[in-house]
Each structure stands twice: as C-alpha cells, then as structure tokens.
Design a protein around this motif. Sequence first.
Motif, PDB file in Angstrom:
ATOM      1  N   ASN A   1       9.330  -5.405  -5.809  1.00  0.00           N
ATOM      2  CA  ASN A   1       8.994  -6.678  -6.435  1.00  0.00           C
ATOM      3  C   ASN A   1       8.496  -7.728  -5.428  1.00  0.00           C
ATOM      4  O   ASN A   1       9.069  -8.805  -5.291  1.00  0.00           O
ATOM      5  N   ARG A   2       7.404  -7.397  -4.720  1.00  0.00           N
ATOM      6  CA  ARG A   2       6.664  -8.388  -3.925  1.00  0.00           C
ATOM      7  C   ARG A   2       5.188  -8.308  -4.323  1.00  0.00           C
ATOM      8  O   ARG A   2       4.322  -8.002  -3.499  1.00  0.00           O
ATOM      9  N   PRO A   3       4.873  -8.574  -5.586  1.00  0.00           N
ATOM     10  CA  PRO A   3       3.514  -8.316  -6.070  1.00  0.00           C
ATOM     11  C   PRO A   3       2.433  -9.107  -5.339  1.00  0.00           C
ATOM     12  O   PRO A   3       1.316  -8.602  -5.153  1.00  0.00           O
ATOM     13  N   ASP A   4       2.748 -10.335  -4.907  1.00  0.00           N
ATOM     14  CA  ASP A   4       1.741 -11.140  -4.211  1.00  0.00           C
ATOM     15  C   ASP A   4       1.403 -10.562  -2.838  1.00  0.00           C
ATOM     16  O   ASP A   4       0.352 -10.882  -2.272  1.00  0.00           O
ATOM     17  N   ALA A   5       2.282  -9.719  -2.305  1.00  0.00           N
ATOM     18  CA  ALA A   5       2.051  -9.056  -1.018  1.00  0.00           C
ATOM     19  C   ALA A   5       1.805  -7.562  -1.212  1.00  0.00           C
ATOM     20  O   ALA A   5       1.960  -6.779  -0.269  1.00  0.00           O
ATOM     21  N   LEU A   6       1.419  -7.172  -2.427  1.00  0.00           N
ATOM     22  CA  LEU A   6       1.202  -5.752  -2.763  1.00  0.00           C
ATOM     23  C   LEU A   6       2.440  -4.909  -2.464  1.00  0.00           C
ATOM     24  O   LEU A   6       2.347  -3.747  -2.101  1.00  0.00           O
ATOM     25  N   ASN A   7       3.600  -5.544  -2.627  1.00  0.00           N
ATOM     26  CA  ASN A   7       4.896  -4.870  -2.393  1.00  0.00           C
ATOM     27  C   ASN A   7       5.010  -4.306  -0.978  1.00  0.00           C
ATOM     28  O   ASN A   7       5.675  -3.274  -0.759  1.00  0.00           O
ATOM     29  N   ALA A   8       4.364  -4.979  -0.023  1.00  0.00           N
ATOM     30  CA  ALA A   8       4.522  -4.596   1.378  1.00  0.00           C
ATOM     31  C   ALA A   8       5.982  -4.764   1.779  1.00  0.00           C
ATOM     32  O   ALA A   8       6.681  -5.663   1.306  1.00  0.00           O
ATOM     33  N   VAL A   9       6.431  -3.919   2.678  1.00  0.00           N
ATOM     34  CA  VAL A   9       7.860  -3.860   3.025  1.00  0.00           C
ATOM     35  C   VAL A   9       8.180  -4.897   4.093  1.00  0.00           C
ATOM     36  O   VAL A   9       7.626  -4.867   5.199  1.00  0.00           O
TER      37      VAL A   9
ATOM     38  N   SER B   1       3.254   0.295  -3.196  1.00  0.00           N
ATOM     39  CA  SER B   1       3.636  -0.439  -1.984  1.00  0.00           C
ATOM     40  C   SER B   1       2.553  -0.274  -0.937  1.00  0.00           C
ATOM     41  O   SER B   1       2.083   0.841  -0.690  1.00  0.00           O
ATOM     42  N   ALA B   2       2.164  -1.387  -0.326  1.00  0.00           N
ATOM     43  CA  ALA B   2       1.115  -1.382   0.691  1.00  0.00           C
ATOM     44  C   ALA B   2       1.624  -1.011   2.074  1.00  0.00           C
ATOM     45  O   ALA B   2       0.888  -1.111   3.056  1.00  0.00           O
ATOM     46  N   GLY B   3       2.885  -0.587   2.171  1.00  0.00           N
ATOM     47  CA  GLY B   3       3.420  -0.193   3.476  1.00  0.00           C
ATOM     48  C   GLY B   3       4.075  -1.362   4.182  1.00  0.00           C
ATOM     49  O   GLY B   3       4.443  -2.368   3.564  1.00  0.00           O
TER      50      GLY B   3
ATOM     51  N   GLY C   1       2.502   4.125   3.738  1.00  0.00           N
ATOM     52  CA  GLY C   1       3.644   4.038   4.639  1.00  0.00           C
ATOM     53  C   GLY C   1       4.939   4.406   3.951  1.00  0.00           C
ATOM     54  O   GLY C   1       5.082   5.498   3.394  1.00  0.00           O
ATOM     55  N   LEU C   2       5.897   3.474   3.956  1.00  0.00           N
ATOM     56  CA  LEU C   2       7.173   3.752   3.303  1.00  0.00           C
ATOM     57  C   LEU C   2       6.983   3.984   1.813  1.00  0.00           C
ATOM     58  O   LEU C   2       7.710   4.774   1.202  1.00  0.00           O
ATOM     59  N   GLY C   3       5.995   3.329   1.201  1.00  0.00           N
ATOM     60  CA  GLY C   3       5.694   3.596  -0.204  1.00  0.00           C
ATOM     61  C   GLY C   3       5.355   5.053  -0.434  1.00  0.00           C
ATOM     62  O   GLY C   3       5.811   5.678  -1.405  1.00  0.00           O
ATOM     63  N   CYS C   4       4.580   5.616   0.459  1.00  0.00           N
ATOM     64  CA  CYS C   4       4.228   7.029   0.393  1.00  0.00           C
ATOM     65  C   CYS C   4       5.475   7.901   0.560  1.00  0.00           C
ATOM     66  O   CYS C   4       5.634   8.922  -0.128  1.00  0.00           O
TER      67      CYS C   4
END
Length: 255
Positions: free
Chosen positions: A22-30, A64-66, A113-116
């Motif tokens: 739930n960080r949609p404005d940051a493309l769910n980057a970690v 997630s954008a990683g 990244g971690l999304g993958c």
Amino acid sequence: MYDLPEEIHVEADGPLRVITLNRPDALNAVNDDLHTGLARLWPRLSDDRAARVAVLTGAGKAFSAGGDFGYLAELGRDADLRAKTIAHGRDIVLGMARCRVPVIAAVNGPAVGLGCSLVALSDVAYIAETAYLKDPHVQVGLVAADGGPLTWPLHTSLLLAKEYALTGAKIPAERAREMGLVNHVVADPRTEALACAKRILELPRQAVESTKRLLNLHLERAVLATLDYATTAEDLSFQTEDFRAVITALTADRN
C-alpha cells in the motif's frame, strides 16, 4: 489488521485475507516500513487460525517497483539499518516458505526486486497481460539475498535463472508463464486470484495445509542451503564502490 504499518493493508473476508502492498504513489516501492511489515506479516498470518487462504496484490498500477532508491542509499550508509533489513529479508523468505496459509499472488503490474521475490515465494501466481517480473539487484551492484537467484532454480531451468538474474532483464508476463515463474496470464489478476482462493476454501483444510507444507519443504531446504551465503554477500555488496556509484547516479536522476 495484525498491527502492521500502513504500507501493508490486510482485509479479512471470512477465512480469506486480502493483503495489499500500500504505497501506490510510489508504485509500492519498498521502504523500511514496508520491509519491516512484510517480515512481521507471514508469521502473524500463519498464527491467525481463522485464516485459510490469502491473496497478495499491490495498490494502484504496480505490484511493487522494488527497493525505494532513497532507502537503498540509506542502507549503504547505515550499518545498523542494513543489519536489521538483511535479517528481515531472511524472515520474509522463511516466513513465506513456512506460512501455513496458501498465498495467491495477483500481480497487477510490474513486480520488481523484492516484489518479484514475493511472487516467486507465493503458491499460485496470476499476472496481468501488461505486467512483468524483473530482478535488477545486479544492475545496482547488489547480491539478491532474498531475490530471484534464491528460488528461481526451483521454478525454471538453471540456465534461464542465470540469464535473468545475471542481466536483470525484464521478463514479460507471457515469457514468465512459459518459464514457470507464474501460473496464468490474465486480464484481471485480482478477480482470478480471488476465484482461486475461493476454490481452495471449498477443500478440506488439513489436506490443503499439509499438502502446501509438503511441497514447501523442498523450497525451504533449497533456501536454507543458500541463504547464509546470500545474506553475507548482500551485506558486502552494499559496501562496495560499485553500489555507491550506481545508487548516487539513480538518486541524482530523481532530483
């Protein structure tokens, strides 16, 4: 739910849990909060005796954008934060491998990244036609201690795992399906993942959970064989000049 940071939203629908990065404005980057939340999530989900199946997805346009570039830069500077993060990475991997509850990934956008890694550690994966997988750790000078190299050899050939881990190239949705990294390419992964979850809910609980555990014993054994080396190598890679140069350039480009 589960007393997690706001970067992870867990919704209960009877015995179904819908987990949203739930960080949609940051493309769910970690960032640190999201990473810490993921480390806490899996044992809490497993301990939730009312939960029988979970769907994992991302808010907005991405799964997630990683790693957030600012977070990665901080990890290079702060040894204590790095130690905590690497320990949490281990917790995420083993937590997912040992989680009692089947996890269905709804990959609604890029999983980087971690999304993958979260996709690779899920039990079934539905991916949107326009989405892709990508593990770019090597591209930024890092070893992927919790990334593709840890689990991909169980999903696909060693040669293909090497190709994409060593180059960091994108794996389009259909290619990912051909390689065995996801199950299905679909127009609406959330709807399909929820339908799969509901089918699992109709099956006998003990049989489902014990079958998942039986299958994941293979995963856990492979992970434990490599995880200590991987985490040590990742820690060292955060301290290299190559990593510092790459992350300095990436953060400068965003300013």
